[in-house]
Design an enzyme around this catalytic site. Structure first.
Site, PDB file in Angstrom:
ATOM      1  CE  LYS A 156      14.047  -2.345   8.660  1.00  0.00           C
ATOM      2  NZ  LYS A 156      14.890  -2.644   7.475  1.00  0.00           N
ATOM      3  CB  CYS A 215      13.373  -9.206   4.487  1.00  0.00           C
ATOM      4  SG  CYS A 215      14.886  -8.904   5.438  1.00  0.00           S
TER       5      CYS A 215
END
Ligand code: SIN
Length: 308
Positions: free
Chosen positions: A44, A127
């Site tokens: 992640k 992101c």
């Protein structure tokens, strides 16, 4: 069939791996990836401090894709720096994905993570889910400033995960940045940011953060992903390895990414929805497509897309 691939000198036993974010936050999830047929363990995207992420519901799957606004839930880079040496026992590449809220964050994480010796580092400039924070990859100057600093502290192969671009001028500008920085591979693309999915029965959005806006993934983004893989592959003259991400549901989808120029493929939404068995299924399906087409390996069809 041998589905292995090599990216920036690192050999992957399979060209199919998880996308950063999909089942890769905790030790348990990372170890499960290690035991699975995934060709790598991608972490992640990690931040300086551990994060709970955005309020739930923050992921919603629907026929054709998914929308998420996870908000970078992760253990913080210190935990991953400790875990990475342990993950090496699975004998497949470990790719550390890093994120941050300032140049300083990225440099701090990159330095420490580089010392833990992952096989590769993926710098996430894309992101879309942090309220108030823009996607860095849409600002060429900020991207260049940040990447030049990160490059100085990363000695393992370093790649960049970019957002989708919708205009060739933006892709060309980013290519010039990446050439000046000197990167070793690209991951294309992150989710298509700030989409909106509506439930007409409930007359409501389907995720809580940002008023329901979130990153789109899955089958519906495949054409956008393929377009970015193809555009960057051509702009770099096929010299820079690309990991294609977006819309891989079947082996045929992975084949399309390879045809466009990808050296490997990451799986996000399908992995979240289907679980770790995805890798074995996709392996079989991709091998069947390659065999039927007469290709001996994934690299044999890389970039071979015909134009009319
Ligand atoms: C998220 O955690 O919100 C997704 C991460 C990303 O899209 O880079």
């Amino acid at each position: 069939m041998d589905l292995s691939t090599t990216i920036a000198g690192v050999r992957f036993p399979s060209c199919l791996m998880n996308a950063a974010g999909a089942r890769c936050v905790t030790r348990e999830e990372l170890e499960a990836l290690g035991r699975s047929h995934a060709g790598a363990i991608v972490t992640k995207s990690m931040t300086v401090e551990p994060r709970q992420g955005n309020p739930e519901p923050r992921y919603h799957g629907f026929p054709g894709g998914s929308i998420n606004s996870m908000g970078l839930p992760n253990l913080g880079y210190r935990a991953y720096a400790q875990l990475i040496p342990e993950l090496r026992k699975f004998k497949k590449p470990v790719m550390a994905s890093i994120a941050g809220f300032s140049d300083e964050d990225f440099v701090t994480i990159a330095k420490a993570i580089n010392e833990s010796r992952p096989d590769l580092v993926e710098v996430n400039l894309s992101c879309p889910n942090i309220p108030g924070e823009p996607q860095i990859g849409y600002d060429a100057n900020s991207s260049e400033r940040l990447l030049k600093r990160v490059r100085k502290v990363v000695s393992v192969p370093m790649g960049v995960k970019l957002p989708p671009y919708f205009d060739p001028a933006h892709q060309e500008k980013m290519v010039r940045v990446l050439e000046r920085v000197g990167v070793d591979f690209l991951s294309l693309i992150n989710s298509v940011g700030n989409g909106l999915v509506v439930d007409p029965d409930k007359e409501c959005v389907v995720i809580k953060p940002k008023g329901g806006f979130g990153g789109l993934g899955g089958a519906l983004i495949k054409p956008v992903a393929l377009a970015n893989v193809r555009a960057f592959w051509k702009l770099f003259g096929g010299r820079l390895p690309i990991i294609g991400t977006g819309g891989v549901v079947t082996g045929a989808d992975a084949f399309e990414h390879l045809l466009c120029g990808a050296s490997a493929v990451q799986i996000g939404t399908t992995l979240v929805e289907e679980g770790l068995g995805t890798f074995e299924r996709l392996e079989k399906e991709l091998a069947a497509v390659l065999e039927k087409k007469g290709y001996a390996s994934p690299s044999a069809c890389r970039g071979a897309l015909r134009e009319l």
